[in-house]
Scaffold this motif. Structure first.
Motif, PDB file in Angstrom:
ATOM      1  N   ILE A 284       0.859  -1.188   0.000  1.00  0.00           N
ATOM      2  CA  ILE A 284       0.000   0.000   0.000  1.00  0.00           C
ATOM      3  C   ILE A 284       0.896   1.239   0.000  1.00  0.00           C
ATOM      4  CG2 ILE A 284      -2.049  -0.980   1.095  1.00  0.00           C
ATOM      5  CD1 ILE A 284      -0.948  -0.056   3.781  1.00  0.00           C
ATOM      6  N   PRO A 285       0.446   2.337  -0.614  1.00  0.00           N
ATOM      7  CA  PRO A 285       1.269   3.552  -0.672  1.00  0.00           C
ATOM      8  C   PRO A 285       1.139   4.423   0.579  1.00  0.00           C
ATOM      9  CG  PRO A 285      -0.713   3.876  -1.957  1.00  0.00           C
ATOM     10  CD  PRO A 285      -0.764   2.448  -1.451  1.00  0.00           C
ATOM     11  N   LEU A 286       0.915   3.789   1.736  1.00  0.00           N
ATOM     12  CA  LEU A 286       0.832   4.499   3.014  1.00  0.00           C
ATOM     13  C   LEU A 286       1.806   3.844   3.988  1.00  0.00           C
ATOM     14  CD1 LEU A 286      -3.047   4.846   3.539  1.00  0.00           C
ATOM     15  CD2 LEU A 286      -1.470   6.603   2.722  1.00  0.00           C
ATOM     16  N   PRO A 287       2.725   4.607   4.585  1.00  0.00           N
ATOM     17  CA  PRO A 287       3.665   4.008   5.534  1.00  0.00           C
ATOM     18  C   PRO A 287       2.991   3.718   6.878  1.00  0.00           C
ATOM     19  CG  PRO A 287       4.510   6.077   4.599  1.00  0.00           C
ATOM     20  CD  PRO A 287       3.049   6.009   4.301  1.00  0.00           C
ATOM     21  N   LEU A 321      -4.455   3.454  -4.168  1.00  0.00           N
ATOM     22  CA  LEU A 321      -5.104   4.103  -3.035  1.00  0.00           C
ATOM     23  C   LEU A 321      -4.666   5.558  -2.878  1.00  0.00           C
ATOM     24  CD1 LEU A 321      -6.823   3.707  -0.421  1.00  0.00           C
ATOM     25  CD2 LEU A 321      -4.690   3.076   0.716  1.00  0.00           C
ATOM     26  N   LYS A 322      -5.663   6.425  -2.669  1.00  0.00           N
ATOM     27  CA  LYS A 322      -5.394   7.846  -2.408  1.00  0.00           C
ATOM     28  C   LYS A 322      -6.291   8.298  -1.254  1.00  0.00           C
ATOM     29  CE  LYS A 322      -4.450   8.766  -7.298  1.00  0.00           C
ATOM     30  NZ  LYS A 322      -4.930   9.498  -8.508  1.00  0.00           N
ATOM     31  N   ILE A 323      -5.666   8.592  -0.107  1.00  0.00           N
ATOM     32  CA  ILE A 323      -6.425   9.081   1.047  1.00  0.00           C
ATOM     33  C   ILE A 323      -5.681  10.271   1.643  1.00  0.00           C
ATOM     34  CG2 ILE A 323      -7.586   8.497   3.200  1.00  0.00           C
ATOM     35  CD1 ILE A 323      -7.318   5.604   2.570  1.00  0.00           C
ATOM     36  N   PRO A 324      -6.154  11.490   1.421  1.00  0.00           N
ATOM     37  CA  PRO A 324      -5.476  12.657   1.988  1.00  0.00           C
ATOM     38  C   PRO A 324      -5.456  12.594   3.514  1.00  0.00           C
ATOM     39  CG  PRO A 324      -7.099  13.319   0.332  1.00  0.00           C
ATOM     40  CD  PRO A 324      -7.324  11.856   0.610  1.00  0.00           C
ATOM     41  N   GLY A 325      -4.348  13.023   4.088  1.00  0.00           N
ATOM     42  CA  GLY A 325      -4.289  13.200   5.532  1.00  0.00           C
ATOM     43  C   GLY A 325      -3.985  11.967   6.335  1.00  0.00           C
ATOM     44  N   ARG A 326      -3.671  10.849   5.673  1.00  0.00           N
ATOM     45  CA  ARG A 326      -3.269   9.639   6.392  1.00  0.00           C
ATOM     46  C   ARG A 326      -1.781   9.413   6.137  1.00  0.00           C
ATOM     47  NH1 ARG A 326      -8.805  10.594   5.690  1.00  0.00           N
ATOM     48  NH2 ARG A 326      -9.998   9.292   7.138  1.00  0.00           N
ATOM     49  N   PHE A 327      -0.959   9.865   7.067  1.00  0.00           N
ATOM     50  CA  PHE A 327       0.493   9.850   6.948  1.00  0.00           C
ATOM     51  C   PHE A 327       0.913  10.291   5.540  1.00  0.00           C
ATOM     52  CE2 PHE A 327       4.860   8.709   7.639  1.00  0.00           C
ATOM     53  CZ  PHE A 327       5.013   8.827   9.003  1.00  0.00           C
ATOM     54  N   GLU A 328       0.436  11.452   5.174  1.00  0.00           N
ATOM     55  CA  GLU A 328       0.657  12.002   3.829  1.00  0.00           C
ATOM     56  C   GLU A 328       1.852  12.948   3.850  1.00  0.00           C
ATOM     57  OE1 GLU A 328      -1.743  14.712   0.500  1.00  0.00           O
ATOM     58  OE2 GLU A 328      -2.497  14.506   2.545  1.00  0.00           O
ATOM     59  N   LYS A 329       2.771  12.699   2.937  1.00  0.00           N
ATOM     60  CA  LYS A 329       3.920  13.608   2.804  1.00  0.00           C
ATOM     61  C   LYS A 329       3.532  14.731   1.849  1.00  0.00           C
ATOM     62  CE  LYS A 329       8.211  12.077   2.409  1.00  0.00           C
ATOM     63  NZ  LYS A 329       9.466  11.527   1.818  1.00  0.00           N
ATOM     64  N   ILE A 330       3.436  15.944   2.387  1.00  0.00           N
ATOM     65  CA  ILE A 330       3.035  17.073   1.549  1.00  0.00           C
ATOM     66  C   ILE A 330       4.239  17.861   1.061  1.00  0.00           C
ATOM     67  CG2 ILE A 330       0.724  17.311   2.509  1.00  0.00           C
ATOM     68  CD1 ILE A 330       1.774  19.559   4.276  1.00  0.00           C
ATOM     69  N   MET A 331       5.434  17.537   1.575  1.00  0.00           N
ATOM     70  CA  MET A 331       6.686  18.134   1.094  1.00  0.00           C
ATOM     71  C   MET A 331       7.788  17.095   1.166  1.00  0.00           C
ATOM     72  SD  MET A 331       6.969  21.969   2.637  1.00  0.00           S
ATOM     73  CE  MET A 331       5.864  23.256   2.105  1.00  0.00           C
ATOM     74  N   GLU A 332       8.715  17.191   0.206  1.00  0.00           N
ATOM     75  CA  GLU A 332       9.886  16.319   0.223  1.00  0.00           C
ATOM     76  C   GLU A 332      11.014  16.947   1.025  1.00  0.00           C
ATOM     77  OE1 GLU A 332      10.430  13.316  -0.835  1.00  0.00           O
ATOM     78  OE2 GLU A 332       8.521  12.945  -1.830  1.00  0.00           O
ATOM     79  N   GLN A 333      11.289  18.224   0.783  1.00  0.00           N
ATOM     80  CA  GLN A 333      12.343  18.933   1.487  1.00  0.00           C
ATOM     81  C   GLN A 333      11.813  20.271   1.966  1.00  0.00           C
ATOM     82  OE1 GLN A 333      15.133  17.963   2.512  1.00  0.00           O
ATOM     83  NE2 GLN A 333      15.521  16.086   1.350  1.00  0.00           N
ATOM     84  N   PRO A 334      11.659  20.426   3.254  1.00  0.00           N
ATOM     85  CA  PRO A 334      11.906  19.423   4.284  1.00  0.00           C
ATOM     86  C   PRO A 334      10.810  18.363   4.281  1.00  0.00           C
ATOM     87  CG  PRO A 334      10.856  21.309   5.273  1.00  0.00           C
ATOM     88  CD  PRO A 334      11.122  21.679   3.836  1.00  0.00           C
TER      89      PRO A 334
END
Length: 475
Positions: A284-287, A321-334
């Motif tokens: 799954i694409p969620l850590p 799977l796409k679920i906003p706000g579930r361990f979602e990375k919104i930036m890479e750096q930082p």
């Protein structure tokens, strides 16, 4: 036609939100929702359904169910809460919005139900009138949650869906979604939550969640504390419902967590709900281990409700799977992670996953609604971060950020704890602390500067309403 756009529909719905009064026991009357569904010609019965309740993970399970069934070729109505960016996230076709004309047509039908059919009924039926009269001891005008739920059912019917996957709002027994008679019910882990409404013990809360179990319909149940498990065992026996208790039917092994997701092996025990094979590998694409557990519940529920669904389809659905706000990375750096972890156990798992991927000593941006156990969450989180910023989780729910701040100071100390009431400013401060050597020239300017790899990682959590605000600020 009363409305001319979906924006007008949701604006009208929002007029039924009473922030001053909040939710009271009068807000939860399933009889009221049953009357509204009858007036709308029972759209909740238009297609088969899967019903999901629990204290944590129910949104992820709902999203996973919808993704798998969409990959199987079904038109899937998906009902989840809360939304992160747009209220239409709560009422979706798969992981996309319904067409505009679906929201508009359903909204106009809902308006007719409330402003015409309900008025007529109230004028001819004194018992019904009392249920919808705020002045009566048990009465309350239709609530936002009842109307939003009914709007979803109407959207499902208008869009000619094949199946719907529905997450409860609060509890289960008296929740507006509990007019469903699903193919299968799913209940995730039970924790202390919403104690003013649901009860102050695990047993009481489990009793409310168990209210979604229907006669002769199976239940997929996550691992529970003994006192909760006893409640579900009694309820399934009463309802003649077969209980698929996850620790007895399967186990997760070979869990591998990376910043990009989670791989795991699902091994069957004494129940063959996958296929003739003893185990299967999924990703799954969620850590996070908890997301693997959620995926396993979704897989079991799909195979019980739709046994013809192939493992290849399940893998495809979970991969998309796409679920906003579930361990979602919104930036890479930082690295900036947002996660709607609003109970002590869910926060513990979130922090564990975050630190395993990005290390200790990052920046925590936190807040939650007033009914959450923020003292317990402070004890769990404080030692893992070098700076903690307490802020306001939006305005939709009552919150006391000053009290949360005082609690964190008592536990973590005032040197590492900061109170920034304005949410947008709190995001700026978080970015500033993440790279203290940079001048505070604005979030975007900081991100475009050199040496971004030296930033500390950031975690925004504690409330879905907070992460929605963070998303607005940064995306």
């Amino acid at each position: 036609m009363f409305f001319k756009s979906s924006d007008e529909v949701f604006e009208w719905l929002s007029s039924f939100i009473n922030l001053e009064r909040g939710q009271t026991p009068k807000s939860f009357k399933l009889e009221r929702m049953e009357i509204l569904a009858t007036l709308a010609d029972h759209p909740e019965k238009c297609v088969p359904s899967i019903h999901v309740a629990g204290s944590k993970g129910k949104g992820s399970v709902t999203g996973m169910l919808a993704a798998i069934l969409t990959a199987a070729g079904y038109r899937v109505g998906r009902y989840m809460s809360p939304h992160v960016v747009d209220i239409r996230e709560r009422l979706c076709l798969g992981d996309s919005y319904f067409d505009e004309d679906v929201y508009l047509s359903a909204g106009n039908e809902l308006h007719t139900v409330i402003e015409e059919r309900l008025v007529t009924l109230a004028n001819t039926n004194s018992a019904a009138a009392a249920l919808f009269n705020p002045a009566s001891p048990e009465g309350c005008e239709p609530t936002f949650w009842e109307l939003l739920t009914l709007l979803f059912f109407l959207c499902v019917r208008k869009a000619k869906c094949d199946v719907m996957v529905v997450e409860t709002g609060m509890g289960g027994r008296l929740d507006s979604t509990n007019v469903l008679d699903p193919l299968v019910s799913v209940i995730t882990l039970i924790e202390l939550e919403h104690t003013a409404i649901l009860g102050k013990t695990i047993t009481a809360i489990a009793g409310e969640k168990a209210g979604i179990i229907k006669t002769n319909k199976p239940l997929v149940l996550a691992k529970q504390r003994d006192e909760a498990l006893a409640v579900f065992q009694e309820k399934t026996q009463e309802k003649n419902s077969q209980m698929f208790y996850f620790p007895k039917i399967a186990e997760l092994t070979n869990i591998n967590i990376t910043p990009h997701g989670t791989e795991f092996t699902l091994t069957q025990k004494d129940s063959s709900f996958l296929s003739d094979t003893a185990f299967s590998k999924f990703s799954i694409p969620l850590p996070g281990k908890v997301q693997a557990e959620n995926a396993a519940l979704a897989i079991a529920a799909v195979k019980i409700a739709f046994p013809q669904t192939s493992e290849e389809v399940i893998r495809k659905g979970l991969a998309n799977l796409k679920i906003p706000g579930r361990f979602e990375k919104i930036m890479e750096q930082p690295p900036f992670i947002i996660d709607g972890a609003h109970t002590p156990e869910s926060l513990a798992l979130c922090v564990e996953t975050f630190c395993s991927l990005y290390g200790e000593g990052g920046i925590l941006l936190f807040s939650c609604a007033s009914d959450k156990d923020y003292a317990a969450m402070a004890k769990i989180a404080h030692s893992h971060f070098s700076k903690i910023i307490i802020t306001t989780p939006g305005t939709f729910k009552t919150s006391y950020p000053e009290k949360i701040y005082e609690t964190f100071v008592e536990i973590a100390g005032n040197e590492k704890t900061v109170l920034v009431l304005d949410t947008q400013e709190s995001v700026r401060q978080a970015m500033k602390f993440a790279k203290a050597s940079h001048a505070d020239t604005g979030v975007q300017a900081e991100l475009q500067g050199e040496g971004c790899e030296n930033y500390l990682p950031l975690l925004g959590t504690g409330s879905f309403y907070l992460i929605a605000e963070i998303r607005k600020c940064l995306l």
